[in-house]
Design an enzyme around this catalytic site. Structure first.
Site, mmCIF file in Angstrom:
data_model
loop_
_atom_site.group_PDB
_atom_site.id
_atom_site.type_symbol
_atom_site.label_atom_id
_atom_site.label_comp_id
_atom_site.label_asym_id
_atom_site.label_seq_id
_atom_site.Cartn_x
_atom_site.Cartn_y
_atom_site.Cartn_z
ATOM 1 N N HIS A 351 0.863 -1.185 0.000
ATOM 2 C CA HIS A 351 0.000 0.000 0.000
ATOM 3 C C HIS A 351 0.893 1.225 0.000
ATOM 4 O O HIS A 351 2.091 1.137 0.305
ATOM 5 C CB HIS A 351 -0.905 -0.016 1.244
ATOM 6 C CG HIS A 351 -0.161 -0.302 2.524
ATOM 7 N ND1 HIS A 351 0.506 0.675 3.217
ATOM 8 C CD2 HIS A 351 0.061 -1.461 3.209
ATOM 9 C CE1 HIS A 351 1.083 0.133 4.290
ATOM 10 N NE2 HIS A 351 0.853 -1.171 4.305
ATOM 11 N N TYR A 385 0.506 -17.771 5.345
ATOM 12 C CA TYR A 385 -0.126 -17.991 6.653
ATOM 13 C C TYR A 385 -0.805 -19.355 6.653
ATOM 14 O O TYR A 385 -1.730 -19.592 5.864
ATOM 15 C CB TYR A 385 -1.151 -16.882 6.921
ATOM 16 C CG TYR A 385 -0.570 -15.500 6.668
ATOM 17 C CD1 TYR A 385 0.140 -14.830 7.655
ATOM 18 C CD2 TYR A 385 -0.679 -14.906 5.400
ATOM 19 C CE1 TYR A 385 0.715 -13.580 7.402
ATOM 20 C CE2 TYR A 385 -0.107 -13.662 5.137
ATOM 21 C CZ TYR A 385 0.586 -13.005 6.147
ATOM 22 O OH TYR A 385 1.150 -11.785 5.882
#
Ligand code: GLY
Ligand code: MN
Ligand code: MN
Length: 435
Positions: A351, A385
């Protein structure tokens, strides 16, 4: 940041606005934590970007071409009794002398003075919907002007979203902004190094969090750009884990996503390392894969490349690697098309970064990913993850969450990794932790 830089920004915005217009920007309110205790004050980023003014209860007004001065600041008046308790205020004189306002008025007079300024202008630049109270006052001021129509005054004809222009300005960092962000990233990188050096099995996540913040304090910054994430083992697979209150187990990895804020500018760094200083074989394989993906993504940060080029590169490397390790089955091209990697990598690769950790600025223009240009700063943060109990995944991979995040400045000929002082290769991390 120097007063000259704030003045330069105001001039740039006023050039965009043109004559006959007015911009109105309130700062953030003081927020209550509980009863009569407040959170430590942080000004609104847009307001701060143009003013550098750190106090609450202030409104900045810009009127290009106004004879008595183009930059007007409404703020709190000096009040010796109050200042005896809470410390000194800039006051009307300070707003002019220290913060470069051409003209300044008590905030209590906003309702009297601002409508008279509004009725001189055709165009109003204002960010509707961020400050409900000011939105309401704005509409009252406009109705008051409308009610005076017979005396020949006109309400403004056009309302323009101020954030759109301002956020585009904020996206391109000046040399001094880049320097400040480099300093912020250096402080956070040093704090990450300290955690690697001091982490031991049995320590609590909370202690690591405390040491990170302490390391930033020691280097002169008080604020964190966001609440630190310190997750050991399975906790690292929860993307926004901020409980940070569990013991760190021997044999687990710990993920630390933390970055200080320096003079309102953010840093945002994630490092993942073994609690006991040595990666196990499965941890090593997954870690190297995330690192390869991150390096491939960073290599895509250069002027002219689309904003999503780093993400595409990361997805390619991760998907191929997951197939090699047996975590995904099938042809990588097809797995990418069907977004199968999202089972293990479910967020974007980064971002914008600046005054806000998730900084402002459009990512797409007319439906197309925007091109990277010098001065933009973005994070590159791929991860994997694998929570405990994930179906169809061998036990050895479970309870592992890995993210590696750096802050990257787009330069004329490529990029600069602002957070490069935080170690991230397996060898660097293990050798630092051994020492
Ligand atoms: N620390 C928040 C993020 O990485 O986006
Ligand atoms: Mn981030
Ligand atoms: Mn982060």
């Amino acid at each position: 940041m120097t007063p000259t830089e704030f003045a330069r920004r105001r001039r740039q915005l006023m050039r965009i606005m043109g004559k006959g217009s007015i911009a109105i920007l309130p700062t953030a309110p003081q927020c209550t934590r509980s009863n009569d205790v407040h959170y430590r004050y942080r000004p609104d980023s847009d307001f701060y970007y143009l003013t550098g003014f750190p106090e609450p209860e202030a409104v900045a007004v810009l009127i290009p071409g106004r004879e008595q001065g183009e930059y007007i600041l409404f703020c709190r008046e000096k009040d010796p009794k109050k200042e005896r308790w809470d410390g000194s205020l800039a006051g009307i004189e300070g707003a002019k002398a220290r913060y470069g306002a051409d003209d300044a008025f008590p905030i209590a007079d906003l309702d009297d003075i601002l409508p008279r300024m509004l009725e001189q202008c055709d165009k109003v630049f204002y960010s509707m919907g961020s400050d409900a109270e000011l939105d309401q006052r704005m509409s009252q001021w406009v109705s008051r002007i409308r009610a005076k129509a017979r005396s020949g005054v006109h309400p403004p004809q056009e309302f323009i979203a101020l954030d759109h222009h301002l956020h585009d300005m904020r996206l391109y960092k000046s040399r001094s902004e880049a320097a400040l962000m480099r300093r912020a990233a250096k402080i956070s990188a040093a704090a990450h190094r300290e955690l690697m050096k001091t982490c031991r099995p049995g320590m609590n996540e909370l202690e690591l969090e405390g040491r990170f913040i302490d390391a930033c304090y020691k280097r002169g910054t008080r604020e964190q750009a966001y609440p630190p994430i310190v997750g050991g083992g399975d906790n690292a697979t929860v993307l926004h884990y901020i409980h940070n209150n569990q013991p760190l187990a021997d044999g687990d990895l710990v993920l630390v996503d933390a970055g200080c804020e320096l003079e309102c500018y953010a840093s945002d760094i994630t490092r993942t390392f073994p609690v006991n200083g040595r990666f196990s074989a499965p941890q090593r394989q997954l870690y190297q894969l995330v690192l390869d993906a991150q390096l491939a993504a960073i290599a895509q940060v250069k002027p002219g490349n689309a904003y999503d080029a780093p993400h595409k590169a990361a997805v390619r490397v991760l998907t191929r690697g997951l197939v090699k390790l047996g975590l995904l089955k099938g042809k990588p091209a097809r797995l990418i098309k069907e977004e199968k990697y999202k089972k293990f990598f479910m967020h974007g690769t980064g971002h914008w970064l600046g005054l806000d950790v998730h900084d402002v600025g459009d990512y797409k223009i007319d439906g197309h990913w925007r091109e990277l240009e010098p001065g933009m700063v973005l994070t590159i943060e791929p991860g994997l993850y694998i929570p405990k109990g994930t179906r169809g995944v061998a036990k050895k991979w479970q309870g592992i969450g890995i993210r590696i995040e750096d802050d990257v400045l787009v330069t004329r000929d490529g990029h600069e990794v602002l957070s490069k002082d935080a170690p991230k290769t397996i060898e660097e991390i293990e050798s630092l932790m051994r020492a």
